[in-house]
Design an enzyme around this catalytic site. Structure first.
Site, mmCIF file in Angstrom:
data_model
loop_
_atom_site.group_PDB
_atom_site.id
_atom_site.type_symbol
_atom_site.label_atom_id
_atom_site.label_comp_id
_atom_site.label_asym_id
_atom_site.label_seq_id
_atom_site.Cartn_x
_atom_site.Cartn_y
_atom_site.Cartn_z
ATOM 1 N N HIS A 43 7.151 -4.962 -10.463
ATOM 2 C CA HIS A 43 6.667 -4.871 -9.088
ATOM 3 C C HIS A 43 5.652 -5.966 -8.763
ATOM 4 O O HIS A 43 5.282 -6.140 -7.599
ATOM 5 C CB HIS A 43 6.047 -3.490 -8.859
ATOM 6 C CG HIS A 43 5.924 -3.115 -7.415
ATOM 7 N ND1 HIS A 43 7.018 -2.975 -6.580
ATOM 8 C CD2 HIS A 43 4.826 -2.856 -6.641
ATOM 9 C CE1 HIS A 43 6.613 -2.641 -5.373
ATOM 10 N NE2 HIS A 43 5.294 -2.573 -5.376
ATOM 11 N N SER B 55 6.892 -4.461 -0.753
ATOM 12 C CA SER B 55 6.642 -3.056 -1.050
ATOM 13 C C SER B 55 6.495 -2.269 0.260
ATOM 14 O O SER B 55 7.409 -2.272 1.083
ATOM 15 C CB SER B 55 5.417 -2.942 -1.965
ATOM 16 O OG SER B 55 5.302 -1.662 -2.516
ATOM 17 N N TRP B 56 5.358 -1.615 0.484
ATOM 18 C CA TRP B 56 5.126 -0.938 1.758
ATOM 19 C C TRP B 56 5.167 -1.937 2.917
ATOM 20 O O TRP B 56 5.621 -1.609 4.019
ATOM 21 C CB TRP B 56 3.787 -0.215 1.708
ATOM 22 C CG TRP B 56 3.242 0.208 3.054
ATOM 23 C CD1 TRP B 56 2.153 -0.287 3.695
ATOM 24 C CD2 TRP B 56 3.775 1.225 3.914
ATOM 25 N NE1 TRP B 56 1.967 0.343 4.907
ATOM 26 C CE2 TRP B 56 2.954 1.286 5.061
ATOM 27 C CE3 TRP B 56 4.873 2.090 3.824
ATOM 28 C CZ2 TRP B 56 3.172 2.172 6.115
ATOM 29 C CZ3 TRP B 56 5.112 2.976 4.877
ATOM 30 C CH2 TRP B 56 4.274 3.019 5.996
ATOM 31 N N ASP C 51 11.683 -3.452 -11.798
ATOM 32 C CA ASP C 51 10.664 -2.780 -10.983
ATOM 33 C C ASP C 51 10.796 -1.268 -11.154
ATOM 34 O O ASP C 51 11.844 -0.702 -10.847
ATOM 35 C CB ASP C 51 10.855 -3.172 -9.515
ATOM 36 C CG ASP C 51 9.681 -2.775 -8.631
ATOM 37 O OD1 ASP C 51 8.928 -1.853 -9.001
ATOM 38 O OD2 ASP C 51 9.533 -3.380 -7.548
ATOM 39 N N GLY D 150 0.841 -1.194 0.000
ATOM 40 C CA GLY D 150 0.000 0.000 0.000
ATOM 41 C C GLY D 150 0.879 1.248 0.000
ATOM 42 O O GLY D 150 1.681 1.430 -0.909
#
Length: 318
Positions: free
Chosen positions: A290, A110-111, A262, A43
């Protein structure tokens, strides 16, 4: 002892009340006596996904998934009050204590990888290892790249996205996006969410699909409300905070996986983190962007988890 394992059915699930009027939804999957592993979703603003469980051998792992504040099935969904990075870290630890897990493997993409680094640095004694996919360093450069810098590589698509904003806001999109989702113009939010989703899909090399509508669009608006809230506030992190946290992971098994193509979370993020975390393993997923479900990334994830399940490490024996 053997028992049936259904990857789509949790052996335990519920909601956990946390601070500030939030409650987080969680589920446990796989082997109740297996290696505990908590999966931190991306996110900010997204939610956990059943697809994330396919990386794990559920006969060997006890997989814990939960939706962060304001995300997925957690309540109230889309809420930004009492929703900051420090509180998310407290929630992870509250969940561990609630489930009475002494130590667990922390897995994030990711986040989620950002949170994994911060959590492991803050609570190293309860972490057995850290597996990071497509690390987001949450620096000003990273955030600016997504909303402005990537326009150099995708000029046509960026013009389409940025044209949703007034001309005076197009070279500084994030503050405008934050205001859009913080206010209550439903029609504008609908159009901007569709545009943001299209831009995100381009950078993520996702297949072109129809613009989201209905309930999917409604959830997307909630997601972007939380995401713009975090990014507008630099995720409440000082510049370089993630790399500093990486220096405190030296005593833990750490594996960094990154797609070499990515363009959302650029590969240099994991390269830097690897340098700041001596003893970590860094592996590139060739041809992967990604998307966590690119075949190269899928193999890298499953191989890393298999190695950890067998040895408690990410580095093969010499």
């Amino acid at each position: 002892m053997t028992f049936p394992i259904n990857p789509s059915t949790p052996f335990d699930e519920g909601w956990l009340a946390v601070s500030g009027g939030h409650r987080i939804a969680y589920g446990q999957y796989g082997n109740p006596h297996g290696i505990p592993a908590v999966v931190l979703h991306g996110g900010p603003g997204s939610g956990s996904s059943p697809a994330q469980r396919q990386f794990f051998d559920l006969a060997r792992y006890r997989v814990i998934q939960f939706d962060q504040r304001g995300c997925g099935r957690s309540e109230p969904v889309g809420e930004t009050a009492n929703n900051q990075t420090g509180l998310l870290l407290e929630d992870i630890e509250t969940l561990r204590q609630h489930l009475q897990i002494p130590r667990w493997l922390v897995v994030g993409g990711s986040w989620g990888a950002t949170l994994a680094v911060l959590y492991a640095a803050a609570y190293p004694d309860v972490v057995s290892g850290v597996l990071l996919r497509g690390l987001f360093l949450a620096t000003k450069s990273d955030i600016d790249w997504f909303f402005q810098g990537a326009a150099t590589d995708y000029p046509v698509e960026w013009r389409t996205f940025s044209s949703l904003a007034p001309s005076e806001a197009r070279n500084e999109l994030l503050p405008w996006l934050f205001q859009v989702f913080a206010n209550d113009d439903a029609e504008l939010q609908r159009r901007v969410a569709q545009g943001w989703f299209a831009w995100e899909s381009v950078l993520g090399s996702s297949p072109v699909i129809a613009a989201p509508e209905g309930e999917v669009l409604h959830k997307l608006i909630k997601r972007y409300r939380v995401q713009s809230h975090y990014l507008q506030h630099s995720c409440w992190l000082a510049e370089g905070a993630i790399l500093e946290a990486c220096t405190r992971l030296n005593d833990l098994p750490v594996c960094l996986l990154h797609g070499d193509s990515d363009v959302i979370c650029r590969p240099q993020s994991s390269q830097l983190a690897h340098q700041y975390c001596p003893g970590s393993r860094l592996e590139w997923a060739a041809g992967a962007g990604h998307n966590p479900f690119h075949p190269g990334m899928m193999k890298a994830m499953t191989d890393a988890l298999s190695l950890f399940a067998g040895s408690g490490q990410f580095l093969s024996a010499p």
